[in-house]
Scaffold this motif. Structure first.
Motif, mmCIF file in Angstrom:
data_model
loop_
_atom_site.group_PDB
_atom_site.id
_atom_site.type_symbol
_atom_site.label_atom_id
_atom_site.label_comp_id
_atom_site.label_asym_id
_atom_site.label_seq_id
_atom_site.Cartn_x
_atom_site.Cartn_y
_atom_site.Cartn_z
ATOM 1 N N LEU A 14 0.837 -1.202 0.000
ATOM 2 C CA LEU A 14 0.000 0.000 0.000
ATOM 3 C C LEU A 14 0.873 1.254 0.000
ATOM 4 O O LEU A 14 0.597 2.220 -0.715
ATOM 5 C CB LEU A 14 -0.907 0.010 1.237
ATOM 6 C CG LEU A 14 -2.085 -0.946 1.199
ATOM 7 C CD1 LEU A 14 -2.898 -0.818 2.468
ATOM 8 C CD2 LEU A 14 -2.956 -0.649 -0.006
ATOM 9 N N VAL A 16 3.828 1.603 -1.207
ATOM 10 C CA VAL A 16 4.422 1.804 -2.532
ATOM 11 C C VAL A 16 3.390 2.317 -3.520
ATOM 12 O O VAL A 16 3.680 3.199 -4.338
ATOM 13 C CB VAL A 16 5.081 0.495 -3.009
ATOM 14 C CG1 VAL A 16 5.542 0.625 -4.435
ATOM 15 C CG2 VAL A 16 6.238 0.140 -2.110
ATOM 16 N N ILE A 17 2.167 1.769 -3.430
ATOM 17 C CA ILE A 17 1.115 2.262 -4.338
ATOM 18 C C ILE A 17 0.896 3.757 -4.114
ATOM 19 O O ILE A 17 0.837 4.548 -5.057
ATOM 20 C CB ILE A 17 -0.199 1.498 -4.101
ATOM 21 C CG1 ILE A 17 -0.047 0.047 -4.562
ATOM 22 C CG2 ILE A 17 -1.357 2.157 -4.843
ATOM 23 C CD1 ILE A 17 -1.226 -0.820 -4.188
ATOM 24 N N GLY A 20 3.810 5.744 -5.469
ATOM 25 C CA GLY A 20 3.729 5.857 -6.928
ATOM 26 C C GLY A 20 2.637 6.830 -7.328
ATOM 27 O O GLY A 20 2.810 7.629 -8.250
ATOM 28 N N VAL B 14 -5.493 -3.824 -1.464
ATOM 29 C CA VAL B 14 -4.534 -3.429 -2.487
ATOM 30 C C VAL B 14 -5.248 -3.092 -3.785
ATOM 31 O O VAL B 14 -4.952 -2.085 -4.437
ATOM 32 C CB VAL B 14 -3.500 -4.554 -2.702
ATOM 33 C CG1 VAL B 14 -2.645 -4.271 -3.910
ATOM 34 C CG2 VAL B 14 -2.645 -4.726 -1.473
ATOM 35 N N ALA B 17 -7.018 0.223 -3.531
ATOM 36 C CA ALA B 17 -6.056 1.335 -3.553
ATOM 37 C C ALA B 17 -5.578 1.585 -4.974
ATOM 38 O O ALA B 17 -5.548 2.731 -5.448
ATOM 39 C CB ALA B 17 -4.877 1.012 -2.642
ATOM 40 N N MET B 18 -5.226 0.501 -5.676
ATOM 41 C CA MET B 18 -4.763 0.644 -7.060
ATOM 42 C C MET B 18 -5.856 1.285 -7.913
ATOM 43 O O MET B 18 -5.622 2.235 -8.649
ATOM 44 C CB MET B 18 -4.460 -0.739 -7.658
ATOM 45 C CG MET B 18 -3.284 -1.449 -7.046
ATOM 46 S SD MET B 18 -1.752 -0.974 -7.806
ATOM 47 C CE MET B 18 -1.817 -1.930 -9.296
ATOM 48 N N LEU B 21 -6.624 4.907 -7.673
ATOM 49 C CA LEU B 21 -5.651 5.802 -8.326
ATOM 50 C C LEU B 21 -5.726 5.681 -9.844
ATOM 51 O O LEU B 21 -5.423 6.622 -10.562
ATOM 52 C CB LEU B 21 -4.236 5.487 -7.857
ATOM 53 C CG LEU B 21 -3.949 5.891 -6.414
ATOM 54 C CD1 LEU B 21 -2.556 5.478 -6.021
ATOM 55 C CD2 LEU B 21 -4.120 7.384 -6.253
ATOM 56 N N LEU B 112 9.681 1.953 -8.656
ATOM 57 C CA LEU B 112 8.682 1.514 -7.690
ATOM 58 C C LEU B 112 8.810 0.029 -7.426
ATOM 59 O O LEU B 112 8.726 -0.421 -6.283
ATOM 60 C CB LEU B 112 7.286 1.817 -8.230
ATOM 61 C CG LEU B 112 6.729 3.197 -7.971
ATOM 62 C CD1 LEU B 112 5.446 3.388 -8.740
ATOM 63 C CD2 LEU B 112 6.463 3.374 -6.491
ATOM 64 N N PHE B 115 11.823 -0.668 -5.333
ATOM 65 C CA PHE B 115 11.546 -0.162 -3.985
ATOM 66 C C PHE B 115 10.628 -1.130 -3.248
ATOM 67 O O PHE B 115 10.847 -1.455 -2.083
ATOM 68 C CB PHE B 115 10.887 1.222 -4.110
ATOM 69 C CG PHE B 115 10.625 1.896 -2.804
ATOM 70 C CD1 PHE B 115 11.606 2.648 -2.193
ATOM 71 C CD2 PHE B 115 9.386 1.797 -2.186
ATOM 72 C CE1 PHE B 115 11.367 3.274 -0.993
ATOM 73 C CE2 PHE B 115 9.139 2.419 -0.986
ATOM 74 C CZ PHE B 115 10.135 3.168 -0.395
ATOM 75 N N LEU B 116 9.622 -1.628 -3.976
ATOM 76 C CA LEU B 116 8.671 -2.541 -3.355
ATOM 77 C C LEU B 116 9.381 -3.807 -2.886
ATOM 78 O O LEU B 116 9.155 -4.291 -1.767
ATOM 79 C CB LEU B 116 7.574 -2.881 -4.356
ATOM 80 C CG LEU B 116 6.521 -3.866 -3.839
ATOM 81 C CD1 LEU B 116 5.795 -3.293 -2.654
ATOM 82 C CD2 LEU B 116 5.539 -4.226 -4.919
#
Lengths: 100, 328, 511, 586
Positions: A14, A16-17, A20, B14, B17-18, B21, B112, B115-116
């Motif tokens: 979450l 990272v989302i 981004g 998740v 959230a995705m 956006l 990203l 990083f993840l």
């Protein structure tokens, strides 16, 4: 795999989302939402550790920190929203222009 | 079995959230975000953090959701990203721009991803810390309340909480500041709708009692100042919707008194005991329970007032003609 | 922890400004300004008393709620914090006096912007709280207080450029604090404590610690506008009202630097490597060159000053490579640590004074001319002698000519650089000074040049000019107590320490 | 106390006099009073003090050479202050002038009495930058140009000298200036550090090839300011050299030869180039360069070893004293011919003549004695080619005489006022005569050791009246005067320019500018920035400005900044920093 680990891994995703989203989203509102998602990830991380360290009750400190954190995040988000609306009112811009 | 619920909840969070956006319509975004907040609240419940769940549902999803929905009326109803894609097709110049953005976006996604991976490794490999459960457990009897979260919030780490009440007030001041130079204006009431007003008037006492209950129960169980404050704030917001702008009825000095009550009383109480030789926010154990209840009540009132005022100010942003643009 | 003497000052330093801020809300424009000013003066007095207390008794603490860490929160005022609080008070009181007069002068057109006072006092409380805080999460709350106040102040003018810059600033600030908080969550998860003192003892190296360190560092770098995260600073600082710009660049960005410095030195010593320090230094070096060059290319005064902040903050980052020792060097044998610390502290203080003065002078010029295009500075010397002098003096301090505080900072930085043998930073310091000299003298040259056509200089209250000049002079006067100040700082635990990076893993470590 | 007064009084004077309203008198006496502590320190030996509260612990003390120069400096500032009061009586910007004047004065005194690096550098910089205000005072285009070039050169100089001082402190491990020469003598990098200092202070001294700002800046300032610039401030650079030079401790033959040859090049070349000028003040500026060349030679000898510092440095200081008083006399004298009428002119000419003689080392002047010092040391040094150098020195006396008689001729051509008048500033000027170079022979200045060494028990008066030395000093001057007279009288030989200088002042500068502009052009072509072209040759910094003012450059840097300001790129930056640091930390 423990339950808390599911959530702590989710928290990283979450975060990272959200990160981004802050960088890549264009619309003001989406950027603001992205910051809150980031925050959600962080808070989930805190609380998942509280669950892990539970004795007779879950670790209360992360809970308290998260409540504080949520309120702080909401205050800043409300402020950001006010700014975004005002900018739209004055200039009609919905995203950052790059010439400045 | 139970682990499956958690996994599904995690995936749902998740995904929401995705999607919030990536959604092409702004309204979709906001609704998905709302749902995300609720999913998160469920996650808190699964993790045994009922206080956090209530706070999340009430403030992060509820209050903020209302603010976002209110903001939607403001922004152009057309679909932002879609429209941009449309113009991209039509306009070769902006197509060029989007092409030039392709590489940076790829780099961003790559970054990203890495990083993840590192973040996941960091979270996975986290060593056992032990937390402060044991410490809180030993000191809980001295705190004056029975619920550990309330003890941490209002006694062990009262300083953070005090500052946080300050942050809410600051949020309001900041919203004032955005309004430009015309501050302290009277909000304008919403359209009069008799039916809605009746419904709202019916719900007002219910919400008030529920808030008071949460406040009182905070001593021994999940609940407390923030949750109660949000509920009471919800009353103000609802009344505002129903054409009863409480915020503008209250005289200015009273409004400010309500807003600052929690913060100032909290601090003055601290100073009082500090003058007696203790540290700031140090309560005598015998009175701690009572004092914490008073502080919580006042804080809840202040939070409610601040949230109502924030909403009222944001809500009337649209209606107010931006006549000070001319002054620029 | 408890062996340090307990003092009420730390609590008062946070409580009093907030009390005055809320009090000021109850008054109308004039009264609010008056209460605000009184609050500022009282806070300054308190800060000075607290400073004296630390001088007399050494580091003092305040145990909030009587609960000791790790459960409770501790406020600790050591000499380092005392110096930062003192600096905030000194710079703050001049800006407050200026603001009082400034908003009086604006009153007729704008209603005096009364929100300035409560926000500024909240900001002040936040800064004091930040310098005193000894708790990772409490630091988060204070930087949020500071962030919201700073952005709210920055958008006070209500202009669309200011609002847009403010939103950018706010989003950057939130992103930075969320990244910071993520690191805090991981650290709490792996150690079960938030207290800085305890963390320094129990933190173990590992992927989690490294990751936490990185997100915390990056979050703070976004907040302090370190390269390449300076994107929010020039628009936000240049579009705010003059006293606000002064506050933002003199004080606010220093808060993030202060946390970064303390966390790196006190907490994260276990997982730092020499190469990482060098990398931060490179970011600082690029910021110095890039910021100065951008400042040089600007055509409006406030933008020049804002870009110059980017460069001056770069110098702060350049302190880090000196504080992280190469493998095999022990802290006892590294005799440059004290110089590097002095350089950092002096850079902070002298930049605070000089930049505040610069922005206040820019405000005066805008008030007199209605805009701040630098071509209009022509013949400034003829019209506004004091302001021209303030700009000149502040500029000299920014360049780092003696005997200014800026000189002290750069001299000490060079000393540290040469003593440590990391000579490759020296050209950057010199080139930065040269570029700074470029834009400062460009301004001065214009100030001395004869006016092409007579532009109307509107009259400006003399006291505004005097406050700006006093701040500029302050950037010189701070050199005089240098010796005793450094001596005082040396009694602080963290001052003069370095991180020994031997056997800590990493490129130079255990492979 | 007196040490602080030396610095504080001029600063106070600067502030007070800046507020004296136009038409009121008194600034001269304030300045004279402010310089008194410096005079006192110059005459009396006072033990040094330490001020812990200033900078990084400051020390103030004096040694013999610096005491001599401090006395010179004090005298010049007193006279210049008095002179300036009446000279600038009608000037609109006199307040401003006074401010810079006082600040420069404080810097000049301060650097002389400082005994450690930090305060020395501080005051040096104060003097350098405050005197910018003196140079630009008249605000004429030429003054502006001169000031700009002065500033650029000063900053370059500061950079060099701070590096030099810095490395010197590193090498000696102490902030005290007195420890530096010995440390540099030991340090293998010593010559390099000294070379940096040579360049840094060389800008102030006006050494070849760094002198080109000087013939522009010194004449641009008002007469009293020129006098202190050329008489006192130029010596500050010399003092800087003296602080760094390990005289008598080392044998750096190449540096020594470099200094001696540069010195001779200055001594002869500048004098000859100066002949082509038509402005008397420019003439004098070139003479200053030439005389500083002689001092460079002396110091250069010292680096070859053999001569102890306690003899050589006072000798240099004495030479500087003689030159400083005489040069100030002449510079202030340039203001006189247009305003002095009637029989006062006799007095004026006597003074000017005496000044010229003193600089050329004429018989029965202090100049003779100081030049004799130079000759003695040059003859004694083991430097290869010593005899040739002696000959060249004699030749330089001829060229100096030529240059200065040319100066007198130029002054002669300035029209005198009809009535019999004497301006108020004639009297302070005459005061300077009293302070002339003869003092260099008085026991107040001349260290006994040096006197015994040179005069070998015969005493100074025996030397002074010695016919042989006087004769040997007389003939080069006679040759010079005769040459000048012949060229003026015989029409075919009279090719002297009258209106415009034959060659531009600041010679070398124009070569630099030419080279610089060529370079800039190349640069511009190279990056296809040829747009505006080189509009003018206004100053070296123009090259920089012409690049920075170019549209393309500003476009590129603005667009680069705007890229850095896009969120996507901030994100990429975030990940780059993150990943790099992660690699470094892992």
């Amino acid at each position: 795999m423990e339950i808390y680990q599911i959530y702590s891994l989710t928290s990283a995703i979450l975060f990272v989302i959200g990160l981004g989203g802050v960088f890549a989203a264009r619309h003001f509102i989406k950027k603001i939402i992205a910051t809150i998602i980031m925050g959600g990830g962080v808070f989930l991380c805190f609380v998942s550790f509280a669950q892990r360290d539970a004795l007779t009750f879950a670790d209360p400190v992360p809970h308290a920190l998260v409540i504080t954190g949520i309120v702080v995040a909401v205050a800043s988000a409300a402020f950001a929203l006010a700014l975004a609306r005002r900018i739209y009112q004055l200039t009609g811009e919905e995203s950052f222009t790059n010439d400045k | 079995m139970s682990i499956l619920i958690d996994i599904l909840l995690a995936i749902l969070g998740v995904y929401l959230a995705m999607q919030s956006l990536l959604a092409s319509r702004l309204s979709q975004s906001v609704f998905l975000f709302f749902a995300f907040g609720l999913a998160l609240a469920l996650a808190w419940v699964r993790l045994g953090a009922v206080d956090v769940a209530i706070t999340e549902a009430a403030i992060a999803a509820g209050f903020l959701g209302v603010l976002f929905l209110d903001a939607l009326r403001d922004f152009s109803p057309r679909d932002t990203e879609e429209q941009q894609n449309l113009t991209t097709v039509q306009n070769s110049l902006s197509r060029k721009e989007s092409k030039s953005l392709l590489l940076p976006r790829l780099a961003l996604v790559l970054g990203l991803g890495l990083f993840l991976l590192i973040a996941l490794e960091a979270v996975w490999k986290i060593p056992e810390g032990g937390g402060l459960t044991a410490a809180a457990e030993t000191l809980l009897p001295e705190s004056g309340v029975e619920h550990p979260v309330t003890a941490v919030l209002l006694n062990f780490r009262a300083y953070d909480t005090w500052l946080e009440i300050g942050v809410i007030l600051l949020g309001l001041l900041a919203v004032f500041a955005v309004g430009g130079i015309q501050i302290y204006r009277k909000p304008i009431a919403a359209a009069d709708d008799p039916l809605m007003r009746q419904v709202i008037l019916f719900f007002t006492p219910v919400l008030f009692l529920f808030g008071a209950f949460l406040l009182y129960i905070g001593k021994s169980g999940p609940g407390g100042a923030f949750q109660a404050g949000v509920l009471w704030g919800a009353i103000g917001i609802l009344l505002h919707f129903g054409g009863i702008p409480v915020y503008s009825w209250v005289p200015r000095w009273l409004g400010h008194l309500l807003l600052t009550l929690g913060l100032v009383f909290f601090l003055l109480l601290g100073f009082l005991f500090m003058a007696a030789g203790d540290n700031l926010f140090e309560y005598p154990p015998a009175y701690a329970g009572l004092l914490i209840l008073i502080v919580e009540t006042l804080a809840a009132i202040s939070i409610a007032a601040a949230l109502t005022a924030i909403f009222a100010n944001l809500n009337q942003m649209k209606k107010e003609q931006p006549n000070d643009t001319a002054q620029k | 922890m408890t062996e340090l003497p307990i003092s009420p000052y730390p609590a008062l330093l946070v409580g009093l400004p907030i009390l005055m801020a809320t009090l000021s809300l109850f008054f109308r424009t004039r009264g609010e300004a008056l209460v605000g000013l009184i609050g500022a003066l009282l806070t300054t007095g308190l800060a000075i008393m607290a400073f004296v207390e630390v001088v007399q008794r050494g580091a003092v603490i305040h145990i909030l709620g009587g609960w000791e860490p790790p459960l409770g929160i501790l406020l600790r005022m050591d000499p380092l914090a005392a110096v930062f609080i003192g600096m905030t008070a000194l710079v703050g009181v001049f800006i407050s006096l200026y603001a009082w007069r400034y908003f009086r002068a604006l009153e007729t057109t704008t209603g005096g912007l009364p929100l300035f006072w409560p926000l500024w006092l909240f900001l002040w409380a936040g800064l004091n709280g930040l310098f005193l805080s000894n708790d990772l999460f409490n630091l988060f709350v204070t930087i949020e207080v500071i962030g919201i106040c700073a952005v709210a102040l920055a958008v006070l003018s209500g202009k669309s450029t200011a609002l847009s810059a403010g939103l950018r600033y706010l989003l950057a600030a939130i992103t930075g604090s969320m990244a910071y908080l993520f690191g805090v969550a991981l650290i709490y998860g792996s150690t079960g404590t938030l207290d800085l003192g305890l963390l320094g003892q129990v933190l173990e190296p590992g992927t989690t610690t490294t990751f936490a360190l990185l997100v915390i560092t990056l979050g703070l770098m976004i907040k302090m506008a370190g390269f390449p995260f300076h994107f929010w600073l020039p628009p936000a600082h240049s579009s705010a009202l003059a006293p606000v710009s002064a506050l933002l660049s003199a004080l606010v960005v220093k808060g993030a630097f202060y946390i970064l410095l303390r966390l790196w030195m006190e907490v994260f010593g276990v997982s730092l490597t020499y190469a990482a320090g060098q990398f931060i230094g490179i970011a600082g070096a690029i910021a110095v060159i890039w910021g100065s060059w951008q400042a040089f290319m600007q055509t409006s005064l406030k933008l020049i000053v804002a870009h110059s902040s980017v460069a001056q903050l770069g110098y702060l980052l350049m302190v880090f490579p000196l504080l992280i020792l190469a493998p095999g060097v022990t802290a006892d044998s590294a005799d440059w640590l004290s110089s590097a610390w002095t350089a950092g502290i002096y850079q902070v203080i002298s930049h605070a004074f000089a930049k505040a003065s610069f922005f206040l002078s820019a405000g005066i010029i805008i008030m007199a001319l209605g805009h701040d295009r630098i071509e209009s500075l022509r013949d400034l010397v003829g019209h506004m002698r004091i302001t021209a002098m303030a700009i000149g003096i502040a500029g000299v301090s920014l360049i780092g000519l003696p005997p200014s505080g800026g000189f002290m900072a750069k001299w000490m930085l060079l000393k540290g650089i040469f003593l440590s043998g990391q000579w490759w930073w020296a050209p950057v310091v010199l080139a930065g000074s040269l570029l700074t000299a470029g834009y400062v003298f460009m301004l001065l040259r214009l100030a001395f040049a004869p006016a092409r056509e007579k532009e109307p200089f509107r009259p400006v209250p003399k006291s505004l000019e005097v406050f700006a000049l006093l701040l500029a002079l302050g950037s010189f006067l701070i050199v005089f107590p240098a010796d005793s100040l450094i001596q005082f700082l040396e009694s602080s635990e963290v001052f003069g320490t370095g991180v020994e990076s031997i056997l800590k893993g990493g490129v130079h470590g255990n492979n | 106390m007196i040490w602080f007064l030396t610095i504080v009084l001029p600063l106070l004077a600067a502030i007070i006099t800046a507020y004296i309203p136009a038409g009121r008198r008194g600034s001269g006496f304030i300045f004279a009073g402010a310089a008194l502590p410096a005079l006192w320190l110059g005459l009396m030996e006072v033990s040094g003090v330490t001020a812990q509260w200033f900078l990084l612990e400051s020390h103030f003390s004096l040694d013999t050479p610096r005491r001599i120069i401090l006395l010179l400096t004090g005298i010049l500032w007193v006279v210049a202050g008095l002179f300036a009061e009446s000279y600038l009586k009608d000037d609109a910007r006199r307040g401003e002038f006074s401010f810079y004047f006082g600040a420069t004065m404080a810097g000049n005194f301060g650097l002389l009495i400082s005994a450690e690096v930090a305060s020395f550098y501080t005051f040096f910089a104060l003097m350098t930058f405050a005197s910018y205000g003196l140079v630009i005072h008249s605000r004429t285009p030429s003054a502006r140009q001169a000031a700009r070039i002065y500033l650029v050169m000063a900053i370059i100089g500061e950079l060099f000298l701070i590096t030099a001082l810095y490395l010197a402190v590193q090498s000696s491990g102490s902030m005290l200036l007195a420890d530096i020469p010995a440390a540099l003598a030991e340090d293998p990098n010593g010559p390099f550090v000294f070379l940096l200092g040579l360049i840094g202070f060389g800008v102030k001294v006006g050494a070849i090839p760094l002198y080109f700002w000087l013939p522009l800046a010194h004449p641009a300032a008002p007469a009293p300011a020129s006098a202190v610039l050329s008489g006192a401030m130029i010596k500050a650079g010399l003092v800087g050299w003296m602080h760094l030079a390990p005289v008598g401790l080392v044998e750096w033959s190449s540096l020594s030869l470099l200094m001696v040859s540069l010195g001779f090049a200055a001594a002869l070349g500048a004098a000859i180039y100066g002949l082509t000028q038509v402005d008397p003040k420019t003439n004098l500026a070139y003479s200053s360069i030439s005389q500083m060349g002689v001092m460079t030679i002396l110091l250069g000898i010292g680096l070859y070893g053999g001569i102890p510092a306690r003899l050589l440095l006072p000798a240099i200081a004495l030479y500087a004293f003689n030159h400083g008083t005489a040069k100030a006399l002449l510079f202030m004298g340039t203001a006189l011919p247009a305003r002095v009428g009637g029989s006062w002119r006799i007095l004026m000419w006597a003074g000017l003549g005496l000044g010229v003689l003193a600089i050329a080392g004429g018989p029965l002047t202090g100049g003779l004695w100081t030049k004799y010092l130079v000759k003695t040391f040059l003859g004694e040094s083991s430097l290869p080619g010593g005899q040739t150098f002696l000959l060249l020195l004699t030749l330089s006396a001829v060229t100096t005489t030529l240059l200065l008689s040319r100066f007198l001729h130029l002054m002669y051509k300035i029209k005198a006022p009809c009535e019999k008048v004497a301006p108020a500033f004639l009297f302070p000027w005459l005061l300077l005569l009293l302070a002339g170079g003869w003092w260099t022979m008085s026991p107040a200045l001349l260290p006994t050791e040096l006197m015994n060494y040179i005069t070998k028990e015969k005493g100074i008066m025996a030397f002074f009246w010695n016919m042989l030395t006087n004769w040997s000093a007389l003939w080069p001057i006679t040759v010079g005067v005769i040459l000048m007279a012949l060229t003026l009288k015989i029409a075919t030989l009279n090719r002297w320019p009258t209106k415009n200088p034959l060659l531009p002042a600041g010679d070398f500068l124009h070569i630099i500018l030419l080279a610089g502009s060529l370079l800039a052009k190349l640069l511009q072509n190279g990056i296809s920035l040829l747009d505006s072209g080189m509009k003018s040759l206004k100053g070296p910094e123009k090259i920089f400005y012409s690049i920075s003012d170019d549209k393309r450059t500003s476009q590129i840097s603005a667009s680069a900044e705007s890229i850095l300001r896009r969120w996507e790129f901030v994100g990429i930056g975030f990940f780059i920093v993150f990943l790099t640091m992660f690699l470094f930390l892992r």
